[in-house]
Scaffold this motif. Structure first.
Motif, short mmCIF file in Angstrom:
data_model
loop_
_atom_site.label_atom_id
_atom_site.label_comp_id
_atom_site.label_asym_id
_atom_site.label_seq_id
_atom_site.Cartn_x
_atom_site.Cartn_y
_atom_site.Cartn_z
N VAL A 149 0.63 -1.07 0.01
CA VAL A 149 -0.04 -0.12 -0.05
C VAL A 149 0.84 1.47 -0.04
CG1 VAL A 149 -1.70 1.24 1.32
CG2 VAL A 149 -1.73 -1.31 1.16
N PHE A 150 0.67 1.94 -0.88
CA PHE A 150 1.27 3.36 -1.03
C PHE A 150 0.39 4.40 -0.64
CE2 PHE A 150 2.59 7.09 -3.75
CZ PHE A 150 3.76 7.43 -3.21
N LEU A 151 0.62 5.39 0.19
CA LEU A 151 0.09 6.32 0.58
C LEU A 151 0.67 7.96 0.23
CD1 LEU A 151 -2.37 7.53 2.36
CD2 LEU A 151 -0.77 7.66 4.20
N GLY A 152 -0.01 8.41 -0.70
CA GLY A 152 0.71 9.73 -1.38
C GLY A 152 0.04 10.26 -2.56
N ASP A 153 0.90 10.77 -3.36
CA ASP A 153 0.31 11.37 -4.58
C ASP A 153 0.57 10.25 -5.57
OD1 ASP A 153 0.00 12.88 -6.93
OD2 ASP A 153 1.31 14.70 -6.30
N GLY A 154 -0.62 9.92 -6.21
CA GLY A 154 -0.51 8.83 -7.29
C GLY A 154 0.02 9.35 -8.59
N ARG A 155 0.09 10.63 -8.80
CA ARG A 155 0.33 11.03 -10.04
C ARG A 155 1.90 10.95 -10.60
NH1 ARG A 155 -1.69 16.83 -9.62
NH2 ARG A 155 -0.15 16.74 -7.92
N PHE A 156 2.82 10.73 -9.76
CA PHE A 156 3.99 10.91 -9.96
C PHE A 156 4.96 9.49 -10.14
CE2 PHE A 156 2.94 15.21 -8.09
CZ PHE A 156 3.31 15.87 -9.11
N ASN A 157 6.34 9.64 -10.39
CA ASN A 157 7.14 8.63 -10.70
C ASN A 157 7.28 7.52 -9.48
OD1 ASN A 157 7.56 9.64 -13.28
ND2 ASN A 157 9.51 10.63 -12.53
N MET A 158 7.34 7.92 -8.27
CA MET A 158 7.29 7.17 -7.30
C MET A 158 6.02 5.78 -7.27
SD MET A 158 8.80 5.77 -4.83
CE MET A 158 10.03 6.88 -4.13
N SER A 159 5.03 6.62 -7.49
CA SER A 159 3.60 5.51 -7.41
C SER A 159 3.77 4.59 -8.95
CB SER A 159 2.37 6.32 -7.49
OG SER A 159 1.40 5.44 -7.86
N VAL A 174 -3.18 4.88 -2.20
CA VAL A 174 -4.25 5.67 -1.52
C VAL A 174 -3.85 6.94 -1.83
CG1 VAL A 174 -5.36 6.19 0.83
CG2 VAL A 174 -4.56 3.83 0.26
N ALA A 175 -4.85 7.81 -2.24
CA ALA A 175 -4.46 9.27 -2.41
C ALA A 175 -5.74 9.92 -2.62
CB ALA A 175 -3.80 9.68 -4.12
N PRO A 176 -5.68 11.41 -2.42
CA PRO A 176 -6.87 12.22 -2.36
C PRO A 176 -7.49 12.08 -3.81
CG PRO A 176 -4.99 13.36 -1.33
CD PRO A 176 -4.57 12.11 -1.78
#
Length: 53
Positions: free
Chosen positions: A21-31, A48-50
């Protein structure tokens, strides 16, 4: 990503079938990188992102 997955493997012994589970900004390279890496290793990936991200 290799270092991240090595850390997970040290703690859980097996990667296949784990839910990551990744919690953060889902638009960028890390995700994106985590999503691809999890798919290649047989893991389930959840981001999981806003709504605006």
């Amino acid at each position: 990503m290799i270092a991240d997955m090595m850390t997970v493997k040290e703690n859980f012994k097996n990667l296949k079938g784990l839910k990551f589970v990744f919690l953060g900004d889902g638009r960028f390279n890390m995700s994106n990188s985590l999503m691809v890496t999890c798919a290649k290793l047989g893991m389930h990936y959840v981001c999981v992102a806003p709504k605006k991200f």
